[in-house]
Motif scaffolding. Structure first.
Motif: not given
Length: 411
Positions: A93, A129, A131, A137-139, A349, A353
């Motif tokens: 993160i 956010v 994705l 997951s968050i990019t 996040e 996951r």
């Protein structure tokens, strides 16, 4: 150059006097230039607040102080995750939030600073956010420009739109985060820390401008040249007399204009040269008190004391300690909003996951100031818990639980 010719002195009416006679140079009135397009709309007010925070020292210092004091080091405690998984999650993160590829790390620290500065200047903070294609997951987290947000009331509540010149986008509540400072149910937009000091800060800047004008005049001496009016010759006509007097006047003016700093003026005894100095500095000596009262009003508007911004108006150590403790309690209240944001971001996040558990956000507000008093308070609390355990009022688990809640810097 002040220029009064004899023709003006002999004129019978004021309308016959030369327009240059007796005039004084005009001083430009003070004008605090605002951003272009400033009006009453919300985005215009945010533009004004940003302008004030960037250009007025006392406001810049206020925002800097509030932001840095609120941006204490952040600690994360996970319930249900091992230390290695939690460490890898926070590292990921931290890298994901890093805004510049050259920065490499420090993304959490950067976003926390951005959060508090946006909250204090704009009165709100928002971001979305992004994705990855697999949506696991968050990019990226993209902070938005709050000036481009608009709000509409709908049946289910408020809907936020992102408006540009090209299009108007409806923001998804699932991926977009927004919070306002002192927001209400009827107005979720929030209120800037600078919302109450726009007018008083204008007066403060105008006072500084007027003070500089006054001191500039007081710091430079003026030269006044006085010419004795020549006598009219016998049988000399009025026109010839006026023309001769004006030639003499013009020649004296040209001589004064052509003098170099090391030159001396040589004239007949009918020319008198004097220097004009201010009779006193009464007005200038009062500028400090006037400016101090305005600064105190600005400090009241941003919830700070003048000594916190470097103004030595005089205060006792006990009073300074009390005001700082009061400010720290306000900081803890504002940090709760940042905890909600970080809890939402990290929780999202973890959910993507498939990680179990929850996260606790802690701002480390420990400081050197008042460390002795804090140590004494912690010792008294610990001794009280031990005494209760020895008296049988608490069992071993209850005593241990209460001791674990005593954290340095929290008391």
């Amino acid at each position: 150059m002040f220029k009064t010719k004899l023709k003006g002195l002999l004129a019978k009416s004021r309308s016959d006097r030369p327009k240059s006679a007796g005039t004084t140079p005009k001083i430009k009135s003070f004008e605090l230039k605002l951003p272009s397009g400033y009006g009453y709309r919300r985005q215009d007010r945010i533009g004004l607040y940003r302008f004030l925070a960037e250009n007025i020292p006392v406001l810049n210092g206020s925002i800097w102080l509030w932001t840095r004091l609120c941006s204490a080091p952040v600690e994360f405690r996970f319930d249900g995750l091992s230390d290695s998984i939690a460490h890898d999650l926070i590292n990921r993160i931290d890298k994901m939030l890093t805004p510049f590829s050259y920065q490499k790390s420090g993304g959490i620290e950067t976003i926390v600073n951005m959060y508090f500065r946006s909250l204090f200047v704009d009165g709100c903070f928002g971001g979305e956010v992004i994705l990855n294609p697999g949506r696991d997951s968050i990019t990226e987290f993209y902070p938005c420009n709050n000036r481009l947000l608009s709000f509409e009331r709908e049946n289910a509540g408020w809907q936020i739109y992102y408006e540009t010149d090209a299009r108007r986008i409806k923001l998804d509540p699932g991926s977009f985060y927004y919070t306002g400072l002192d927001a209400t149910l009827h107005d979720p937009r929030g209120s800037s820390l600078l919302s109450s000091i726009g007018f008083i800060s204008h007066l403060e800047q105008k006072l500084i401008h007027d003070m500089s004008q006054t001191l500039e005049r007081a710091g430079y001496q003026r030269i006044q040249v006085q010419l004795t009016k020549p006598e009219k010759l016998p049988a000399e006509s009025d026109n010839a007399y006026i023309e001769r007097a004006n030639r003499y006047f013009d020649s004296t003016v040209e001589m004064m204009k052509s003098l170099n700093p090391a030159d001396s003026a040589i004239t007949w005894d009918d020319v008198q040269i004097n220097t004009i100095n201010p009779a006193g500095m009464g007005a200038a000596s009062s500028w400090y008190l006037y400016h101090r009262s305005l600064v105190e009003d600005i400090c009241a508007g941003v919830h700070l004391d003048p000594f916190m911004l470097g103004y030595s108006f005089g205060t006792t150590q006990t009073w300074a300690r009390f005001k700082f403790e009061l400010m720290m309690r306000q900081i803890v209240a504002v940090q709760e909003k940042a905890k909600s944001f970080l809890r939402w971001l990290i929780g999202l996040e973890m959910a993507l996951r498939g990680l179990p558990g929850d996260v606790e956000i802690i701002f480390d507000n420990r400081r050197v100031f008042g460390s002795l008093e804090r140590y004494k308070a912690e010792s008294i609390m610990a001794e009280s818990i031990v005494s209760q355990y020895q008296a049988g009022l608490l069992d071993k688990d209850q005593a241990r639980e209460r001791l674990d809640k005593i954290e340095p810097g929290i008391i």
